[in-house]
Design a protein around this motif. Sequence first.
Motif, PDB file in Angstrom:
ATOM      1  N   PRO A  41       0.611  -1.323  -0.182  1.00 49.34           N
ATOM      2  CA  PRO A  41      -0.030  -0.100  -0.449  1.00 49.34           C
ATOM      3  C   PRO A  41       0.847   1.321  -0.207  1.00 49.34           C
ATOM      4  O   PRO A  41       2.415   0.958   0.325  1.00 49.34           O
ATOM      5  CB  PRO A  41      -0.727  -0.238   1.568  1.00 49.34           C
ATOM      6  CG  PRO A  41      -0.750  -1.666   1.597  1.00 49.34           C
ATOM      7  CD  PRO A  41       0.608  -2.158   1.499  1.00 49.34           C
ATOM      8  N   PRO A  42       0.735   2.627  -0.712  1.00 42.15           N
ATOM      9  CA  PRO A  42       1.021   3.578   0.028  1.00 42.15           C
ATOM     10  C   PRO A  42       1.928   3.628   0.950  1.00 42.15           C
ATOM     11  O   PRO A  42       1.424   3.394   1.912  1.00 42.15           O
ATOM     12  CB  PRO A  42      -0.362   4.735  -0.127  1.00 42.15           C
ATOM     13  CG  PRO A  42      -1.080   4.271  -1.257  1.00 42.15           C
ATOM     14  CD  PRO A  42      -1.650   3.010  -0.707  1.00 42.15           C
ATOM     15  N   GLY A  43       2.948   4.244   1.089  1.00 46.67           N
ATOM     16  CA  GLY A  43       3.779   4.439   2.160  1.00 46.67           C
ATOM     17  C   GLY A  43       4.534   2.746   2.931  1.00 46.67           C
ATOM     18  O   GLY A  43       5.539   2.918   3.754  1.00 46.67           O
ATOM     19  N   ASP A  93      -6.619   5.441  -4.921  1.00 43.87           N
ATOM     20  CA  ASP A  93      -7.143   6.629  -4.965  1.00 43.87           C
ATOM     21  C   ASP A  93      -6.102   7.256  -4.271  1.00 43.87           C
ATOM     22  O   ASP A  93      -6.168   8.513  -3.672  1.00 43.87           O
ATOM     23  CB  ASP A  93      -8.898   6.911  -5.121  1.00 43.87           C
ATOM     24  CG  ASP A  93      -9.467   6.234  -3.127  1.00 43.87           C
ATOM     25  OD1 ASP A  93      -8.232   6.105  -2.314  1.00 43.87           O
ATOM     26  OD2 ASP A  93     -10.176   7.165  -3.182  1.00 43.87           O
ATOM     27  N   PHE A  94      -5.369   6.399  -3.480  1.00 45.80           N
ATOM     28  CA  PHE A  94      -4.326   7.353  -2.322  1.00 45.80           C
ATOM     29  C   PHE A  94      -5.137   8.338  -1.433  1.00 45.80           C
ATOM     30  O   PHE A  94      -3.795   9.506  -1.130  1.00 45.80           O
ATOM     31  CB  PHE A  94      -3.308   7.653  -3.217  1.00 45.80           C
ATOM     32  CG  PHE A  94      -2.152   7.077  -4.475  1.00 45.80           C
ATOM     33  CD1 PHE A  94      -1.422   6.952  -3.694  1.00 45.80           C
ATOM     34  CD2 PHE A  94      -2.876   7.042  -5.855  1.00 45.80           C
ATOM     35  CE1 PHE A  94      -0.455   6.151  -4.571  1.00 45.80           C
ATOM     36  CE2 PHE A  94      -1.610   6.494  -6.901  1.00 45.80           C
ATOM     37  CZ  PHE A  94      -1.495   5.346  -6.415  1.00 45.80           C
ATOM     38  N   CYS A  95      -5.884   7.613  -0.760  1.00 48.78           N
ATOM     39  CA  CYS A  95      -6.506   8.542   0.175  1.00 48.78           C
ATOM     40  C   CYS A  95      -6.349   8.942   1.276  1.00 48.78           C
ATOM     41  O   CYS A  95      -6.155   9.355   1.803  1.00 48.78           O
ATOM     42  CB  CYS A  95      -7.624   8.307   0.204  1.00 48.78           C
ATOM     43  SG  CYS A  95      -7.947   6.361   1.378  1.00 48.78           S
ATOM     44  N   LEU A 107       3.467   2.149   7.111  1.00 48.28           N
ATOM     45  CA  LEU A 107       3.028   2.760   6.289  1.00 48.28           C
ATOM     46  C   LEU A 107       3.925   4.396   6.339  1.00 48.28           C
ATOM     47  O   LEU A 107       3.073   5.817   7.645  1.00 48.28           O
ATOM     48  CB  LEU A 107       1.685   2.614   6.073  1.00 48.28           C
ATOM     49  CG  LEU A 107       1.120   1.752   5.947  1.00 48.28           C
ATOM     50  CD1 LEU A 107      -0.538   1.317   5.569  1.00 48.28           C
ATOM     51  CD2 LEU A 107       2.437   0.453   4.095  1.00 48.28           C
ATOM     52  N   THR A 108       3.986   5.227   5.919  1.00 53.47           N
ATOM     53  CA  THR A 108       4.715   5.991   5.927  1.00 53.47           C
ATOM     54  C   THR A 108       3.976   6.985   4.727  1.00 53.47           C
ATOM     55  O   THR A 108       3.221   7.100   3.835  1.00 53.47           O
ATOM     56  CB  THR A 108       5.821   6.015   6.054  1.00 53.47           C
ATOM     57  OG1 THR A 108       6.236   5.966   4.680  1.00 53.47           O
ATOM     58  CG2 THR A 108       7.240   5.395   6.970  1.00 53.47           C
ATOM     59  N   ALA A 109       4.195   8.261   5.320  1.00 52.66           N
ATOM     60  CA  ALA A 109       3.825   9.628   4.799  1.00 52.66           C
ATOM     61  C   ALA A 109       3.893   9.628   3.009  1.00 52.66           C
ATOM     62  O   ALA A 109       5.461   9.051   2.782  1.00 52.66           O
ATOM     63  CB  ALA A 109       4.252  11.027   4.933  1.00 52.66           C
ATOM     64  N   TYR A 110       2.924   9.655   2.031  1.00 56.06           N
ATOM     65  CA  TYR A 110       3.649   9.518   0.848  1.00 56.06           C
ATOM     66  C   TYR A 110       2.555  10.374  -0.405  1.00 56.06           C
ATOM     67  O   TYR A 110       1.733  10.864   0.570  1.00 56.06           O
ATOM     68  CB  TYR A 110       2.768   8.172   0.386  1.00 56.06           C
ATOM     69  CG  TYR A 110       3.166   6.591  -0.638  1.00 56.06           C
ATOM     70  CD1 TYR A 110       4.175   6.641  -1.116  1.00 56.06           C
ATOM     71  CD2 TYR A 110       2.587   7.068  -2.179  1.00 56.06           C
ATOM     72  CE1 TYR A 110       4.766   5.842  -1.951  1.00 56.06           C
ATOM     73  CE2 TYR A 110       2.361   6.142  -2.680  1.00 56.06           C
ATOM     74  CZ  TYR A 110       3.907   5.869  -2.808  1.00 56.06           C
ATOM     75  OH  TYR A 110       4.448   5.621  -4.099  1.00 56.06           O
ATOM     76  N   SER A 111       2.954  10.453  -1.215  1.00 58.97           N
ATOM     77  CA  SER A 111       2.596  11.254  -2.291  1.00 58.97           C
ATOM     78  C   SER A 111       1.986  10.278  -3.411  1.00 58.97           C
ATOM     79  O   SER A 111       3.519   9.949  -4.706  1.00 58.97           O
ATOM     80  CB  SER A 111       3.244  12.421  -2.690  1.00 58.97           C
ATOM     81  OG  SER A 111       2.216  13.329  -3.725  1.00 58.97           O
ATOM     82  N   GLY A 112       0.786   9.825  -4.114  1.00 62.35           N
ATOM     83  CA  GLY A 112       1.123   9.429  -5.057  1.00 62.35           C
ATOM     84  C   GLY A 112       0.695   9.736  -6.241  1.00 62.35           C
ATOM     85  O   GLY A 112       1.077   8.917  -7.215  1.00 62.35           O
ATOM     86  N   ASN A 162       1.737   5.722 -11.970  1.00 61.27           N
ATOM     87  CA  ASN A 162       2.495   5.474 -10.707  1.00 61.27           C
ATOM     88  C   ASN A 162       1.400   4.600  -9.792  1.00 61.27           C
ATOM     89  O   ASN A 162       1.523   3.976  -8.736  1.00 61.27           O
ATOM     90  CB  ASN A 162       1.309   6.558  -9.451  1.00 61.27           C
ATOM     91  CG  ASN A 162      -0.165   6.280  -9.576  1.00 61.27           C
ATOM     92  OD1 ASN A 162      -0.966   6.221  -9.850  1.00 61.27           O
ATOM     93  ND2 ASN A 162      -0.419   7.940  -9.030  1.00 61.27           N
ATOM     94  N   GLY A 163       0.508   3.499 -10.314  1.00 59.84           N
ATOM     95  CA  GLY A 163       1.017   2.679  -9.539  1.00 59.84           C
ATOM     96  C   GLY A 163      -0.858   2.193  -9.387  1.00 59.84           C
ATOM     97  O   GLY A 163      -1.183   1.613  -8.599  1.00 59.84           O
ATOM     98  N   CYS A 164      -1.740   2.468  -9.890  1.00 62.01           N
ATOM     99  CA  CYS A 164      -2.955   2.747  -8.798  1.00 62.01           C
ATOM    100  C   CYS A 164      -3.779   1.512  -9.296  1.00 62.01           C
ATOM    101  O   CYS A 164      -4.569   1.080  -8.165  1.00 62.01           O
ATOM    102  CB  CYS A 164      -3.465   4.601  -9.647  1.00 62.01           C
ATOM    103  SG  CYS A 164      -4.465   4.333 -10.952  1.00 62.01           S
ATOM    104  N   GLY A 165      -3.463   1.030 -10.297  1.00 66.50           N
ATOM    105  CA  GLY A 165      -4.425  -0.286 -10.200  1.00 66.50           C
ATOM    106  C   GLY A 165      -5.528   0.271 -11.357  1.00 66.50           C
ATOM    107  O   GLY A 165      -6.202  -0.844 -11.677  1.00 66.50           O
TER     108      GLY A 165
END
Length: 201
Positions: A41-43, A93-95, A107-112, A162-165
């Motif tokens: 997951p993001p982060g 959706d990188f919510c 899971l750390t801060a992330y910018s999708g 960016n791999g959002c899928g």
Amino acid sequence: MSSQSSSIGRRGLLLSVGASGALFALGWGASKVESAPVIRPPGGQDKNFLSRCIRCDRCRSICPTNVISIGGLADGVLNLRTPVMNYRYGSCDFCDKCIEVCPTGALTAYSGETTPVGKARLTDICIALRTRACTKCKEACPYDAISLAEGKVPVIDNDKCNGCGVCENICPANVLQAYTGRNQRGIEILSLEALKAQEQS
């Protein structure tokens, strides 16, 4: 002390020592097994993710799009019960909800918008490669990372993906070609590690 209780005591001790040894060996062996390349997951792209993740399942439970799944045996011993992205169930959706509920900072801060979790790649069962009759992935991509070349063949822009899928989730190839017995999609998101290995091979 009777000989019977003494025998039981020795047996219990031996069983405890044996079980401890087996668990130690299993842990040592798992540490030597390289984890399979999965999409986190993001982060979760940091190299310290596995040492921080406690398999609490909070990220999967809160995910509003159901894209976060749980790693199984096919993902490798070290990835068991850890969160992995499964685009057959949803897209990202990188919510940031998964990052917000993570109790350990795995899971750390992330910018999708700027950092990919993976990259899209066409597979050999892409309908457009043979029939030029499908443009679903191009139409659905929220980042305009897919365009159509001559003959309506999808072309993926690696700089924008960016791999959002969304593309893999919407791809109808496995449904329209179910008679083949395959469940692969015509476009799939690969982990950055898997892509790197492909480029080096």
